[in-house]
Every structure is written in C-alpha cells, then in structure tokens.
Design an enzyme around this catalytic site. Structure first.
Site, PDB file in Angstrom:
ATOM      1  N   LYS A  22     -11.289  17.619  27.127  1.00  0.00           N
ATOM      2  CA  LYS A  22     -10.359  17.342  28.055  1.00  0.00           C
ATOM      3  C   LYS A  22      -8.658  17.723  27.393  1.00  0.00           C
ATOM      4  CE  LYS A  22     -12.346  14.461  31.490  1.00  0.00           C
ATOM      5  NZ  LYS A  22     -12.428  13.079  32.107  1.00  0.00           N
TER       6      LYS A  22
ATOM      7  N   LYS B 279     -21.387  21.571  33.307  1.00  0.00           N
ATOM      8  CA  LYS B 279     -21.776  20.438  34.097  1.00  0.00           C
ATOM      9  C   LYS B 279     -21.051  20.448  35.527  1.00  0.00           C
ATOM     10  CE  LYS B 279     -18.768  16.758  32.788  1.00  0.00           C
ATOM     11  NZ  LYS B 279     -18.281  15.583  32.320  1.00  0.00           N
TER      12      LYS B 279
ATOM     13  N   LYS C 150     -15.635  16.957  38.567  1.00  0.00           N
ATOM     14  CA  LYS C 150     -14.454  16.627  39.654  1.00  0.00           C
ATOM     15  C   LYS C 150     -13.589  17.720  39.291  1.00  0.00           C
ATOM     16  CE  LYS C 150     -15.272  11.776  39.842  1.00  0.00           C
ATOM     17  NZ  LYS C 150     -15.245  11.428  38.629  1.00  0.00           N
TER      18      LYS C 150
HETATM   19  P1  TYM Z   1     -16.965  10.109  35.746  1.00  0.00           P
HETATM   20  O1  TYM Z   1     -15.959   9.468  36.673  1.00  0.00           O
HETATM   21  O2  TYM Z   1     -16.566  11.145  35.196  1.00  0.00           O
HETATM   22  O3  TYM Z   1     -18.518  10.047  36.476  1.00  0.00           O
HETATM   23  C1  TYM Z   1     -19.100   8.986  36.967  1.00  0.00           C
HETATM   24  C2  TYM Z   1     -20.689   8.880  36.460  1.00  0.00           C
HETATM   25  O4  TYM Z   1     -21.314  10.301  37.230  1.00  0.00           O
HETATM   26  C3  TYM Z   1     -22.098  10.890  36.080  1.00  0.00           C
HETATM   27  N1  TYM Z   1     -21.805  12.263  36.228  1.00  0.00           N
HETATM   28  C4  TYM Z   1     -22.954  12.931  36.471  1.00  0.00           C
HETATM   29  N2  TYM Z   1     -24.111  12.848  36.333  1.00  0.00           N
HETATM   30  C5  TYM Z   1     -25.105  13.834  35.990  1.00  0.00           C
HETATM   31  N3  TYM Z   1     -24.567  15.020  36.397  1.00  0.00           N
HETATM   32  C6  TYM Z   1     -23.210  15.622  36.446  1.00  0.00           C
HETATM   33  N4  TYM Z   1     -22.769  16.517  36.498  1.00  0.00           N
HETATM   34  C7  TYM Z   1     -22.545  14.538  36.396  1.00  0.00           C
HETATM   35  N5  TYM Z   1     -21.039  14.434  36.385  1.00  0.00           N
HETATM   36  C8  TYM Z   1     -20.781  13.028  36.318  1.00  0.00           C
HETATM   37  C9  TYM Z   1     -21.220  10.406  34.759  1.00  0.00           C
HETATM   38  O5  TYM Z   1     -21.920  10.328  33.699  1.00  0.00           O
HETATM   39  C10 TYM Z   1     -20.977   8.821  35.179  1.00  0.00           C
HETATM   40  O6  TYM Z   1     -21.940   8.135  34.956  1.00  0.00           O
HETATM   41  N6  TYM Z   1     -15.684   7.536  31.511  1.00  0.00           N
HETATM   42  C11 TYM Z   1     -16.568   7.503  32.693  1.00  0.00           C
HETATM   43  C12 TYM Z   1     -16.163   6.245  33.553  1.00  0.00           C
HETATM   44  C13 TYM Z   1     -16.116   4.984  33.075  1.00  0.00           C
HETATM   45  C14 TYM Z   1     -17.438   4.187  32.661  1.00  0.00           C
HETATM   46  C15 TYM Z   1     -16.990   3.066  32.147  1.00  0.00           C
HETATM   47  C16 TYM Z   1     -18.612   4.593  33.024  1.00  0.00           C
HETATM   48  C17 TYM Z   1     -15.150   3.978  32.725  1.00  0.00           C
HETATM   49  N7  TYM Z   1     -15.669   2.956  32.218  1.00  0.00           N
HETATM   50  C18 TYM Z   1     -18.028   2.062  31.791  1.00  0.00           C
HETATM   51  C19 TYM Z   1     -19.630   3.428  32.528  1.00  0.00           C
HETATM   52  C20 TYM Z   1     -19.368   2.208  31.902  1.00  0.00           C
HETATM   53  C21 TYM Z   1     -16.186   8.690  33.634  1.00  0.00           C
HETATM   54  O7  TYM Z   1     -15.273   9.387  33.456  1.00  0.00           O
HETATM   55  O8  TYM Z   1     -17.325   8.671  34.705  1.00  0.00           O
END
Ligand code: TYM
Length: 327
Positions: free
Chosen positions: A110, A191, A194
């Site tokens: 990022k 991957k 968003k």
């Molecule tokens: P974020 O918002 O990017 O994504 C949310 C969840 O979606 C999953 N994900 C995917 N799974 C499979 N294939 C993909 N292409 C894909 N893109 C996204 C992510 O693995 C995630 O589970 N840092 C985290 C948010 C967060 C969090 C936490 C998660 C903040 N605090 C505590 C778990 C526990 C994030 O940016 O997810």
C-alpha cells in the site's frame, strides 16, 4: 465455544472476494460472542472523503445484515464507536517492534509508489491487533491476505503476556477451504481488491446480475482449452475456485463435469452460479438500504455490547501495565 472476531474496511465497494473470504462465513456460524466490526479507523490510513466514508460505513452495515448477520445473536458495530480500540492500540504499539511492522506485506504494497505515507498506514497492524485482542478472540475468519496480520497479533499478545502476565487470548486465523484468495478476473495474478484500478475484474456485490455475467464471460482465461486447475492456468484455476466456493463442490468434481467442454460453456455456468448465490443477499440489501435509520439503530445496540467486552479487557490491561486508577 470459540470467541470470534473479524473486521472489514468501509472503503471502495464490497466484492465477491470479501464475501467468500469473510462475510459469508461470518454469517454462516453465529453464536453470542461472535463480534464483527466495520473498521472505519483503519479506513482513514489512506485519505478519504468524510461524507463518502460516512455513507460507505452505513452501506457496508446494510450488506453485512443482508448477508444474514443477526444482531440479536452476533455483535455488529462500527469501530470508532468503541474508544477502547484506540486506547489499546497505543499500549500495544509499545509492545510491537518496528522490525515486525517493516515486514508487513500489506504495508509494503500500500505504501509503494506513494509520495507520502501516513504513520497510521505503518501502525495499521497494531490497530488490527487491538481489535482482535480487545475481544479475547480465539478465531479470526479472514481471507488469506490477512493471515500475516493475525500472526503478528499473536506475537504482540504473547510478548505482552510474557511481560505483564496472562492478559490476552492468542488468536488464530481461519481461512476458507475454497476462495481464500479470489483473484481479479482480468489480472489473475492479483487478488480481487476494493482498490483495483478498474472494476472490470472485480465482481461487486451491488452490481446487476447482467454486469456480473458480463465480467465473468470476459474473464481472462489461459491458452489451451481444458477446464483444469494448475499453476500455468491462473485464470481458469480462479474460476474453478470461485465455482467451488459458491456451489460447495470440490474442484476435481467440477473439472470432471467440464471435461471436453468449451471455456464459454464453463464461464456461463460460473456466471449463473455466482448470480444465483448472490441474489438472496442482493434482494435483502435492497430492502435494508432503504431504511438507514434501522441500520443505525442496530449498530448502536452492537456498539453498546462491544463496549462492555472491550472495557473489561481494558480495565485488566490498565492494571497490568501499572496505570494509577482515577480516584
Ligand atoms: P479488508 O477490508 O481488505 O477485507 C475484508 C475481508 O475480506 C477478505 N478478502 C478476500 N478474501 C478472499 N479473496 C479476496 N480477493 C479478498 N479480498 C479481501 C480479507 O481477507 C478480509 O478478511 N485489515 C483488514 C480489516 C481488519 C480486520 C481486523 C480483520 C481490521 N481489523 C481484525 C480481522 C480482524 C482488511 O483490510 O480487510
């Protein structure tokens, strides 16, 4: 009964990767003690328009409810409504090491190519650790891209426990058997995300079934014509993984079904299966997003419940660290 915590950022538009990797799994196995969070504090590590952030937070809440998260059973809330997350972040940042944060792949990705990078983007994984540890979570259902952050959370928790005495549960990441890393349909070695430059390869939850079908029909496939998974066939492998995730069938069984059939036939079947799979949630989302007042009411209940748990953890943390109680 394992305690579960997970979170999702209210940035961009939620997509099928988020759904399969995380959201659908949160909804599938709910119990009291499962906590799901819309992480708006994480979202501001990269500049965001304030009005848009507010709108996306509410919109994402509607999607999580549409997925079937039941606020009577699980706790669903917005991160900034529970101040304990920020307080715990500071304390844990005194246990986290710069060397550890320097190794975080997501930070490297990022921050690459940006002229200025906020300190928040760098310490982002410490906030994530605070999210998880505040609720004493045993399990964190996420996609594969988050596994490194959960391992760091364990390391920070272990270091804190060793120094101050048993305080935090050590969490572990759980990832789905199919769809742990859904790839972009146009760039199958990246991957689905968003923050992709265009959404041509990203299946958005909110788009029409016709648009979803069009994107899948145009998905990059590989040379050759066989519907089989393999390292030299990232496009077809991704579509097989997707089909497996939405139908619950194993990849070898799908390969058998499509043996001798054309890519076009296969893609049509994937498009239909994905649209059938998403339709019930798309219908519920249309109803929920028409009643933002109700969504906010449910989020307020969730925040009250979350605060109770986080406050208990924080009281123990303050005492262990040696802060004088306020008289
Ligand atoms: P974020 O918002 O990017 O994504 C949310 C969840 O979606 C999953 N994900 C995917 N799974 C499979 N294939 C993909 N292409 C894909 N893109 C996204 C992510 O693995 C995630 O589970 N840092 C985290 C948010 C967060 C969090 C936490 C998660 C903040 N605090 C505590 C778990 C526990 C994030 O940016 O997810």
């Amino acid at each position: 009964m394992p305690r579960v915590f997970s979170g999702i950022q209210p940035t961009g538009d939620p997509h099928l990767g988020n759904w399969i990797g995380a959201i659908s799994r949160w909804a599938a196995a709910q119990e009291p003690g499962h906590v799901f969070c819309i992480v708006d504090l994480h979202a501001i590590t990269i500049p965001k328009d304030p009005a848009e952030l507010r709108a996306k937070t509410l919109d994402l809440a509607a999607w999580l409810l549409a997925a079937g998260i039941d606020p009577e059973v699980s706790t669903l809330f917005v991160q900034s409504h529970v101040r304990e997350h920020t307080e715990l972040t500071w304390i844990l940042s005194c246990s986290a090491q710069m060397g550890e944060l320097n190794r975080m792949t997501q930070f490297k990705q990022k921050s690459a190519g940006r002229e200025s990078v906020s300190v928040g983007l760098y310490t982002y994984p410490v906030l994530q650790a605070a999210d998880i540890l505040a609720y004493q979570a045993d399990e964190v259902p996420v996609g594969e891209d988050q596994v490194q952050h959960i391992e760091l959370t364990r390391d920070i928790a272990h270091r804190f426990n060793t120094r101050f005495g048993e305080t935090f549960t050590l969490p572990k990441a759980t990832i789905p058997t199919a769809g742990a890393r859904i790839m972009d349909l146009q760039v199958p070695d990246a991957k689905m995300s968003k923050s992709a430059e265009t959404d041509a390869g990203v299946i958005l939850l909110a788009e029409t079934p016709a648009r979803t079908a069009k994107k899948i029909m145009r998905a990059i496939t590989d040379s050759g014509s066989e519907v089989v998974a393999g390292p030299d066939k990232p496009g077809v492998t991704n579509l097989l993984d997707l089909l497996s995730a939405v139908t619950g069938r194993e990849v070898p069984a799908l390969e058998e079904e499509f043996a001798g059939r054309m890519y076009g036939d296969f893609k049509k079947a994937v498009a239909e299966a994905v649209n059938d799979y998403l339709q019930p949630a798309r219908d519920r989302y249309a109803e929920l997003s028409a009643d933002p007042g109700e969504v906010q009411r449910l989020l307020a209940i969730g925040a009250d419940r979350a605060r109770e748990v986080a406050a208990t953890t924080m009281a123990a943390v303050r005492e262990r660290v040696g802060f004088l109680p306020s008289a």
